[in-house]
Write a protein that holds these residues in place. Structure first.
Motif, PDB file in Angstrom:
ATOM      1  N   VAL A   1      -6.786   3.392 -11.411  1.00  0.00           N
ATOM      2  CA  VAL A   1      -5.725   2.862 -12.259  1.00  0.00           C
ATOM      3  C   VAL A   1      -5.990   3.061 -13.748  1.00  0.00           C
ATOM      4  CG1 VAL A   1      -4.621   0.725 -13.023  1.00  0.00           C
ATOM      5  CG2 VAL A   1      -4.817   1.233 -10.584  1.00  0.00           C
ATOM      6  N   PRO A   2      -7.181   2.792 -14.272  1.00  0.00           N
ATOM      7  CA  PRO A   2      -7.370   2.964 -15.718  1.00  0.00           C
ATOM      8  C   PRO A   2      -7.095   4.386 -16.198  1.00  0.00           C
ATOM      9  CG  PRO A   2      -9.162   1.682 -14.795  1.00  0.00           C
ATOM     10  CD  PRO A   2      -8.372   2.216 -13.637  1.00  0.00           C
ATOM     11  N   ALA A   3      -7.221   5.375 -15.304  1.00  0.00           N
ATOM     12  CA  ALA A   3      -6.995   6.770 -15.706  1.00  0.00           C
ATOM     13  C   ALA A   3      -5.531   7.168 -15.618  1.00  0.00           C
ATOM     14  CB  ALA A   3      -7.832   7.698 -14.834  1.00  0.00           C
ATOM     15  N   LEU A   4      -4.684   6.303 -15.047  1.00  0.00           N
ATOM     16  CA  LEU A   4      -3.275   6.624 -14.922  1.00  0.00           C
ATOM     17  C   LEU A   4      -2.569   6.481 -16.261  1.00  0.00           C
ATOM     18  CD1 LEU A   4      -2.307   4.804 -11.591  1.00  0.00           C
ATOM     19  CD2 LEU A   4      -2.776   7.237 -11.921  1.00  0.00           C
ATOM     20  N   LEU A   5      -1.524   7.291 -16.439  1.00  0.00           N
ATOM     21  CA  LEU A   5      -0.664   7.122 -17.604  1.00  0.00           C
ATOM     22  C   LEU A   5       0.075   5.790 -17.489  1.00  0.00           C
ATOM     23  CD1 LEU A   5       0.957  10.681 -17.725  1.00  0.00           C
ATOM     24  CD2 LEU A   5      -0.712   9.762 -19.338  1.00  0.00           C
ATOM     25  N   PRO A   6       0.411   5.161 -18.613  1.00  0.00           N
ATOM     26  CA  PRO A   6       1.170   3.908 -18.535  1.00  0.00           C
ATOM     27  C   PRO A   6       2.430   4.024 -17.690  1.00  0.00           C
ATOM     28  CG  PRO A   6       0.375   4.249 -20.762  1.00  0.00           C
ATOM     29  CD  PRO A   6       0.036   5.492 -19.997  1.00  0.00           C
ATOM     30  N   ALA A   7       3.130   5.173 -17.795  1.00  0.00           N
ATOM     31  CA  ALA A   7       4.344   5.344 -16.990  1.00  0.00           C
ATOM     32  C   ALA A   7       4.014   5.364 -15.506  1.00  0.00           C
ATOM     33  CB  ALA A   7       5.044   6.644 -17.393  1.00  0.00           C
ATOM     34  N   GLU A   8       2.862   5.944 -15.142  1.00  0.00           N
ATOM     35  CA  GLU A   8       2.442   5.953 -13.744  1.00  0.00           C
ATOM     36  C   GLU A   8       2.130   4.527 -13.272  1.00  0.00           C
ATOM     37  OE1 GLU A   8       0.192  10.124 -12.942  1.00  0.00           O
ATOM     38  OE2 GLU A   8      -0.726   8.868 -14.486  1.00  0.00           O
ATOM     39  N   GLN A   9       1.495   3.763 -14.122  1.00  0.00           N
ATOM     40  CA  GLN A   9       1.170   2.379 -13.750  1.00  0.00           C
ATOM     41  C   GLN A   9       2.433   1.544 -13.561  1.00  0.00           C
ATOM     42  OE1 GLN A   9      -2.111   0.591 -16.035  1.00  0.00           O
ATOM     43  NE2 GLN A   9      -2.538   2.619 -16.902  1.00  0.00           N
ATOM     44  N   VAL A  10       3.440   1.756 -14.411  1.00  0.00           N
ATOM     45  CA  VAL A  10       4.713   1.046 -14.252  1.00  0.00           C
ATOM     46  C   VAL A  10       5.369   1.442 -12.940  1.00  0.00           C
ATOM     47  CG1 VAL A  10       7.055   0.833 -15.163  1.00  0.00           C
ATOM     48  CG2 VAL A  10       5.100   0.704 -16.708  1.00  0.00           C
ATOM     49  N   CYS A  11       5.347   2.739 -12.632  1.00  0.00           N
ATOM     50  CA  CYS A  11       5.954   3.229 -11.393  1.00  0.00           C
ATOM     51  C   CYS A  11       5.283   2.588 -10.178  1.00  0.00           C
ATOM     52  CB  CYS A  11       5.855   4.744 -11.342  1.00  0.00           C
ATOM     53  SG  CYS A  11       6.637   5.490  -9.899  1.00  0.00           S
ATOM     54  N   LEU A  12       3.951   2.552 -10.210  1.00  0.00           N
ATOM     55  CA  LEU A  12       3.217   1.942  -9.095  1.00  0.00           C
ATOM     56  C   LEU A  12       3.512   0.448  -9.022  1.00  0.00           C
ATOM     57  CD1 LEU A  12       1.202   2.246  -6.809  1.00  0.00           C
ATOM     58  CD2 LEU A  12      -0.659   2.059  -8.483  1.00  0.00           C
ATOM     59  N   ALA A  13       3.616  -0.214 -10.170  1.00  0.00           N
ATOM     60  CA  ALA A  13       3.947  -1.647 -10.189  1.00  0.00           C
ATOM     61  C   ALA A  13       5.335  -1.883  -9.596  1.00  0.00           C
ATOM     62  CB  ALA A  13       3.877  -2.179 -11.613  1.00  0.00           C
ATOM     63  N   ARG A  14       6.274  -0.992  -9.910  1.00  0.00           N
ATOM     64  CA  ARG A  14       7.616  -1.127  -9.328  1.00  0.00           C
ATOM     65  C   ARG A  14       7.554  -1.031  -7.808  1.00  0.00           C
ATOM     66  NH1 ARG A  14      11.515   3.194 -11.622  1.00  0.00           N
ATOM     67  NH2 ARG A  14      12.945   2.115 -10.178  1.00  0.00           N
ATOM     68  N   ALA A  15       6.726  -0.098  -7.321  1.00  0.00           N
ATOM     69  CA  ALA A  15       6.603   0.047  -5.870  1.00  0.00           C
ATOM     70  C   ALA A  15       6.051  -1.239  -5.247  1.00  0.00           C
ATOM     71  CB  ALA A  15       5.702   1.230  -5.550  1.00  0.00           C
ATOM     72  N   HIS A  16       4.993  -1.784  -5.844  1.00  0.00           N
ATOM     73  CA  HIS A  16       4.448  -3.048  -5.335  1.00  0.00           C
ATOM     74  C   HIS A  16       5.478  -4.172  -5.430  1.00  0.00           C
ATOM     75  CE1 HIS A  16       0.436  -1.667  -4.513  1.00  0.00           C
ATOM     76  NE2 HIS A  16       0.234  -1.258  -5.764  1.00  0.00           N
ATOM     77  N   HIS A  17       6.237  -4.171  -6.534  1.00  0.00           N
ATOM     78  CA  HIS A  17       7.279  -5.185  -6.718  1.00  0.00           C
ATOM     79  C   HIS A  17       8.331  -5.068  -5.616  1.00  0.00           C
ATOM     80  CE1 HIS A  17       9.986  -7.820  -9.061  1.00  0.00           C
ATOM     81  NE2 HIS A  17      10.952  -6.971  -8.717  1.00  0.00           N
ATOM     82  N   ASP A  18       8.700  -3.823  -5.267  1.00  0.00           N
ATOM     83  CA  ASP A  18       9.748  -3.630  -4.263  1.00  0.00           C
ATOM     84  C   ASP A  18       9.298  -4.037  -2.864  1.00  0.00           C
ATOM     85  OD1 ASP A  18      11.317  -2.728  -6.272  1.00  0.00           O
ATOM     86  OD2 ASP A  18      11.358  -0.615  -5.664  1.00  0.00           O
ATOM     87  N   VAL A  19       8.002  -3.951  -2.598  1.00  0.00           N
ATOM     88  CA  VAL A  19       7.517  -4.382  -1.280  1.00  0.00           C
ATOM     89  C   VAL A  19       7.112  -5.846  -1.295  1.00  0.00           C
ATOM     90  CG1 VAL A  19       6.759  -2.060  -0.656  1.00  0.00           C
ATOM     91  CG2 VAL A  19       5.132  -3.652  -1.730  1.00  0.00           C
ATOM     92  N   GLY A  20       7.324  -6.520  -2.440  1.00  0.00           N
ATOM     93  CA  GLY A  20       7.035  -7.950  -2.531  1.00  0.00           C
ATOM     94  C   GLY A  20       5.596  -8.291  -2.830  1.00  0.00           C
ATOM     95  N   ASP A  21       4.801  -7.333  -3.254  1.00  0.00           N
ATOM     96  CA  ASP A  21       3.388  -7.590  -3.540  1.00  0.00           C
ATOM     97  C   ASP A  21       3.221  -7.803  -5.046  1.00  0.00           C
ATOM     98  OD1 ASP A  21       0.672  -7.800  -3.616  1.00  0.00           O
ATOM     99  OD2 ASP A  21       0.245  -5.872  -2.649  1.00  0.00           O
ATOM    100  N   GLU A  22       3.641  -8.980  -5.519  1.00  0.00           N
ATOM    101  CA  GLU A  22       3.556  -9.264  -6.951  1.00  0.00           C
ATOM    102  C   GLU A  22       2.105  -9.372  -7.413  1.00  0.00           C
ATOM    103  OE1 GLU A  22       5.966  -9.081  -8.910  1.00  0.00           O
ATOM    104  OE2 GLU A  22       7.611  -9.045  -7.449  1.00  0.00           O
ATOM    105  N   ALA A  23       1.219  -9.750  -6.520  1.00  0.00           N
ATOM    106  CA  ALA A  23      -0.197  -9.854  -6.900  1.00  0.00           C
ATOM    107  C   ALA A  23      -0.766  -8.488  -7.279  1.00  0.00           C
ATOM    108  CB  ALA A  23      -0.995 -10.461  -5.750  1.00  0.00           C
ATOM    109  N   ALA A  24      -0.301  -7.432  -6.616  1.00  0.00           N
ATOM    110  CA  ALA A  24      -0.772  -6.079  -6.953  1.00  0.00           C
ATOM    111  C   ALA A  24      -0.035  -5.528  -8.169  1.00  0.00           C
ATOM    112  CB  ALA A  24      -0.583  -5.146  -5.767  1.00  0.00           C
ATOM    113  N   ALA A  25       1.212  -5.973  -8.368  1.00  0.00           N
ATOM    114  CA  ALA A  25       2.004  -5.443  -9.475  1.00  0.00           C
ATOM    115  C   ALA A  25       1.578  -6.029 -10.819  1.00  0.00           C
ATOM    116  CB  ALA A  25       3.491  -5.717  -9.239  1.00  0.00           C
ATOM    117  N   GLU A  26       1.248  -7.332 -10.850  1.00  0.00           N
ATOM    118  CA  GLU A  26       0.994  -8.006 -12.124  1.00  0.00           C
ATOM    119  C   GLU A  26      -0.172  -7.426 -12.914  1.00  0.00           C
ATOM    120  OE1 GLU A  26       0.981 -10.178 -15.466  1.00  0.00           O
ATOM    121  OE2 GLU A  26       2.610  -9.814 -14.039  1.00  0.00           O
ATOM    122  N   PRO A  27      -1.332  -7.095 -12.323  1.00  0.00           N
ATOM    123  CA  PRO A  27      -2.412  -6.504 -13.136  1.00  0.00           C
ATOM    124  C   PRO A  27      -2.007  -5.179 -13.784  1.00  0.00           C
ATOM    125  CG  PRO A  27      -3.256  -7.267 -11.024  1.00  0.00           C
ATOM    126  CD  PRO A  27      -1.774  -7.354 -10.942  1.00  0.00           C
TER     127      PRO A  27
END
Length: 847
Positions: free
Chosen positions: A658-684
């Motif tokens: 994760v630290p090596a990902l671009l901010p846009a990549e991290q947002v995209c991954l957070a959206r995916a976690h958000h869509d599956v209901g995993d807010e604990a993975a999205a928030e960091p």
């Protein structure tokens, strides 16, 4: 005789002053102007005319004929002049005393003053000019600057001067002249003839004898007899030898003639109006086009063997002074193709990446094909020519052959040519194939090699350095090393500006614009893109591949700002600039931009097809980690739009940590976690982005945070997060994240925030107003009544991306009036918001 009113009016105004000088070379119409004016003058007094000849260098002949001309014209009060009256030094004073009583204004025209060089005559005339009687006017016609001092008359405002610039024919006058000869030219034909003759009247008239209007036999005969033959032998030789180049300076003239004082000679020729003029205020001069053509023809006729020799001398001089293109042109004209090839090795890549590319390629195309295999330098020319002609596949073969032909050469000689081959290979082969790690390595090696070679061994050293800095910066960018890339791209832009390589500077600025955009600073990215595009416009390189990335970056910027039409236009310009055979990186970047615009239009399936095609077409040598990540990011955005968040999570499970990902990549991954209901993975992930410097990603992160907080019932935190998103969005004019992540809950949050802002008296409502004005809602009840004429005008703008303020500016009304009309439109259509109003208007046939 052609009547030219503007000139006769100028002379009519001139004779109101004591002295008028009409000074220009032969054939400019000096005598014709004075004669036509004399026949139609506005003054009522006499006009005396004296045509001067070489015999008037005798004072007695000069003064006797001058008095005779005045007497013939009807001037009264003249002293008697015997045969030797002019030899008397006091005679001019007695003449002036006699003329003091002239009853009417009398004009004396002295035609051909350049014929008079005797100091006795000129001194007497000078004294006369300083003490002219009140009613006497003198008009001097001369091919050269008159030999009498005129500075006092200039200073006192008593002198009128009419030169070649005023005497030059205008297009309308040329049409009249041609009409007198029975021709009816089109304005374009007349303009072309004026341009070719540079306004020279005799050239226009004589050119009418030649259907093509070029320097035919009549013009050449006139110039040779009237101008060249009248010069001393050393001047004739000077003019013939220095006619070979298109422009000449003192040092080049000395190299061509073997004589000293070249600059002084050119100045004397220019002062003598011998169809030689200074270019600006510098040291360069040029010959009139027709005069230069006549001189060249005369040289080729009299001394044909000298022409090639003079071209090669000019090539050597220009090569030594750093003017590569002119040197190559002269070497080609001299037929020394080995010399041409050496110059191309030294300067060719610099010229190919310059605004002079087309002229350089034209010279390169003149090398006989059979000569292109004779040496490493000539094979280098063949490689560059193949690339210019679009035969990219042939370039590596020719580079390999050139290296084979270097066998047996000295180490220093090999190093110089091999450096040119490396620079060519890195830009034409490695970069085009998209092998970015190799591009970085090769560029670094070339920069090291440059430090080991002397300046005189590598004339294009500054240009090579700028090119290789740019290649390394681009390679570092596409391999994902953004910090290092930024340093090298800035260095490339600065080095290119210093080296006079604008296309390299444009390319560096374009890559910088994308780099900064990836860091989330839209305004700065837009500044870099604008700088690149403006520079390309200034050098007429708007459709060159170097500027393509700037247009593509601007397309992304406009997309982020929600300006779909502007984004499409920037993409179109980028496609036009990149050409039919783009670099691999440019081709992939085009796919990324296309996919982005398709996703913004809610068309994920076509976006997936574009991205898949880009991967297939990238080629076996393509190795650009950052572009691979941008493709993956676009594919992930498409997956989210298609409701496939699990695929995004799986994709990034195999990506860097994760630290090596671009901010846009991290947002995209957070959206995916958000869509599956995993807010604990999205928030960091969101927390990391919110604290970063990427403002575009931060806005998306705050929006997702607001939606998550609202879903958990934390209204205060949701409002605060949306407020932070709005605060970050406003300086960069960001709009698209709100549209992309829009939902019914977003509308509720936005309307609540707008109500709070209005309650607090906040005036910052541009982003918020657009959110609440564009996200659709249902449930509004249509009101009766048709739309007014002004409301229909405003309605036409609602499908666009223009804000209320921009609509007001287009319509010339206030923004409050536009907002009032928009509210009325929503009410009458039964729409809750802007997009819904557009849909309903289309259903009703109003749009």
């Amino acid at each position: 005789m052609l009547w030219r009113p503007r000139l006769t009016e100028a002379l009519d105004a001139g004779v109101r002053r004591p002295v008028t000088v009409i000074c220009a070379g032969p054939g400019w119409g000096k005598t014709a102007l004075a004669a036509s004016w004399a026949n139609t003058r506005s003054i009522s007094g006499p006009v005396a005319w004296l045509t001067l000849e070489s015999r008037h260098n005798e004072p007695s002949a000069f003064w006797s004929d001058l008095v005779l001309a005045l007497a013939t014209a009807g001037a009264s009060g003249l002293p008697e002049a015997g045969p030797l009256a002019g030899d008397d030094p006091g005679y001019p004073n007695r003449l002036l005393a006699g003329l003091a009583g002239l009853p009417a204004v009398t004009v004396l025209i002295l035609d051909g003053l350049h014929e008079v060089t005797d100091p006795r005559v000129l001194n007497g005339l000078a004294g006369m000019l300083q003490r002219l009687p009140e009613r006497l006017r003198i008009v001097l016609l001369s091919r050269t600057e008159p030999g009498v001092p005129l500075h006092r008359l200039r200073a006192s405002g008593d002198l009128t001067e009419i030169g070649a610039e005023a005497l030059a024919f205008r297009v309308a006058e040329a049409e009249q002249l041609m009409a007198l000869r029975g021709r009816r030219p089109s304005p374009a034909e007349a303009a072309d003839r004026v341009r070719h003759a540079e306004g020279w009247g005799a050239g226009l008239a004589l050119g009418l004898e030649d259907p093509a209007g070029s320097s035919g036999a009549a013009i050449e005969d006139y110039l040779v007899r009237e101008v060249l033959a009248a010069q001393p032998p050393q001047f004739r030789e000077f003019l013939l030898r220095t006619s070979v180049p298109d422009r000449i300076c003192g040092e080049l003239a000395e190299a061509l003639t073997g004589q000293r004082y070249g600059h002084r000679t050119l100045e004397r020729l220019a002062q003598a109006n011998l169809f030689v003029e200074r270019i600006g205020m510098g040291r360069w001069f040029r010959y009139h086009r027709m005069f230069r053509s006549a001189l060249r023809h005369q040289l080729a006729t009299v001394e044909p063997e000298r022409v090639h020799e003079l071209h090669l001398l000019a090539a050597q001089w220009h090569a030594a002074t750093g003017n590569g293109l002119t040197a190559i042109n002269h070497a080609a004209a001299g037929g020394d193709w080995a010399f041409v090839a050496r110059l191309v090795v030294d300067r060719g890549l610099q010229l190919y990446a310059s605004a002079d590319r087309e002229e350089f390629l034209a010279v390169l195309g003149r090398i006989p094909v059979q000569r292109l295999v004779e040496s490493a330098e000539l094979v280098f020319c063949a490689a560059l020519r193949a690339f210019a002609e679009g035969d990219v596949a042939a370039v590596p073969q020719r580079i390999a052959r050139a290296r084979m032909l270097l066998a047996g050469r000295g180490a220093r000689c090999r190093a110089v040519i091999d450096l040119a081959l490396i620079v060519l290979e890195s830009g034409v082969v490695t970069r085009r194939q998209g092998d970015m790690p190799r591009l970085v390595a090769v560029s670094a090696q070339a920069l090291d090699d440059l430090t080991a070679l002397r300046w005189d061994e590598v004339p294009a050293r500054l240009q090579y350095r700028a090119m290789m800095l740019g290649h390394k910066g681009a390679g570092l960018l596409w391999t994902g090393r953004l910090d290092h890339a930024e340093r090298f791209l800035w260095a490339a832009a600065s080095a290119a500006r210093a080296a006079g390589s604008p296309l390299v500077e444009i390319d560096a600025l374009a890559h910088l614009s994308l780099l900064v955009h990836l860091q989330g600073a839209l305004n700065t990215a837009d500044e870099h893109a604008t700088a690149a595009i403006d520079l390309a416009r200034r050098i007429d390189a708007r459709n060159r591949p170097a500027v393509a990335l700037a247009h593509l970056t601007r397309a992304l910027i406009e997309a982020d700002r929600g300006r779909e039409t502007a984004a499409e236009e920037s993409l179109r310009r980028g496609l036009h600039a990149v050409g039919d055979s783009p670099e691999a990186a440019s081709a992939v970047m085009i796919a990324v931009v296309r996919a982005r615009l398709l996703l913004d239009r809610r068309e994920p399936l076509p976006a997936c097809a574009v991205l898949h095609r880009a991967r297939v077409d990238a080629g076996p040598h393509f190795d650009a980690p950052l572009l691979d990540r941008l493709l993956a990011l676009s594919e992930s955005d498409a997956d989210l739009a298609l409701g496939r968040p699990a695929e995004v999570i799986t994709r990034y499970a195999h990506r860097p940590p994760v630290p090596a990902l671009l901010p846009a990549e991290q947002v995209c991954l957070a959206r995916a976690h958000h869509d599956v209901g995993d807010e604990a993975a999205a928030e960091p992930l969101l927390s990391r982005v919110r604290a970063g410097s990427d403002r575009v990603a931060a806005v998306s992160a705050w929006i997702l945070t607001a939606l998550a907080a609202d879903a958990q019932g934390h209204g205060g935190r949701a409002g605060e997060a949306l407020s932070r998103a709005l605060a970050d969005a406003e300086p960069e004019l960001l709009r698209q994240p709100f549209r992309r992540l829009g939902s019914p809950r977003m509308l509720v949050l936005a309307e609540r925030q707008q109500w709070l802002s209005e309650a607090r008296g906040s005036t910052r409502d541009s982003v918020l107003g657009e959110i609440t004005g564009e996200l659709p809602v249902t449930g509004a009840t249509p009101a009766a009544g048709p739309l007014s004429e002004r409301e229909l005008e405003v309605l036409q703008y609602l499908p666009t991306v223009l804000t209320a303020g921009e609509i007001a500016e287009n319509l010339g009304i206030s923004v409050n009036t536009v907002k009032a009309h928009m509210r009325a439109i929503y009410r009458k259509l039964g729409a809750g918001r802007r997009r819904e109003a557009v849909v309903l208007a289309r259903q009703s046939g109003l749009l």
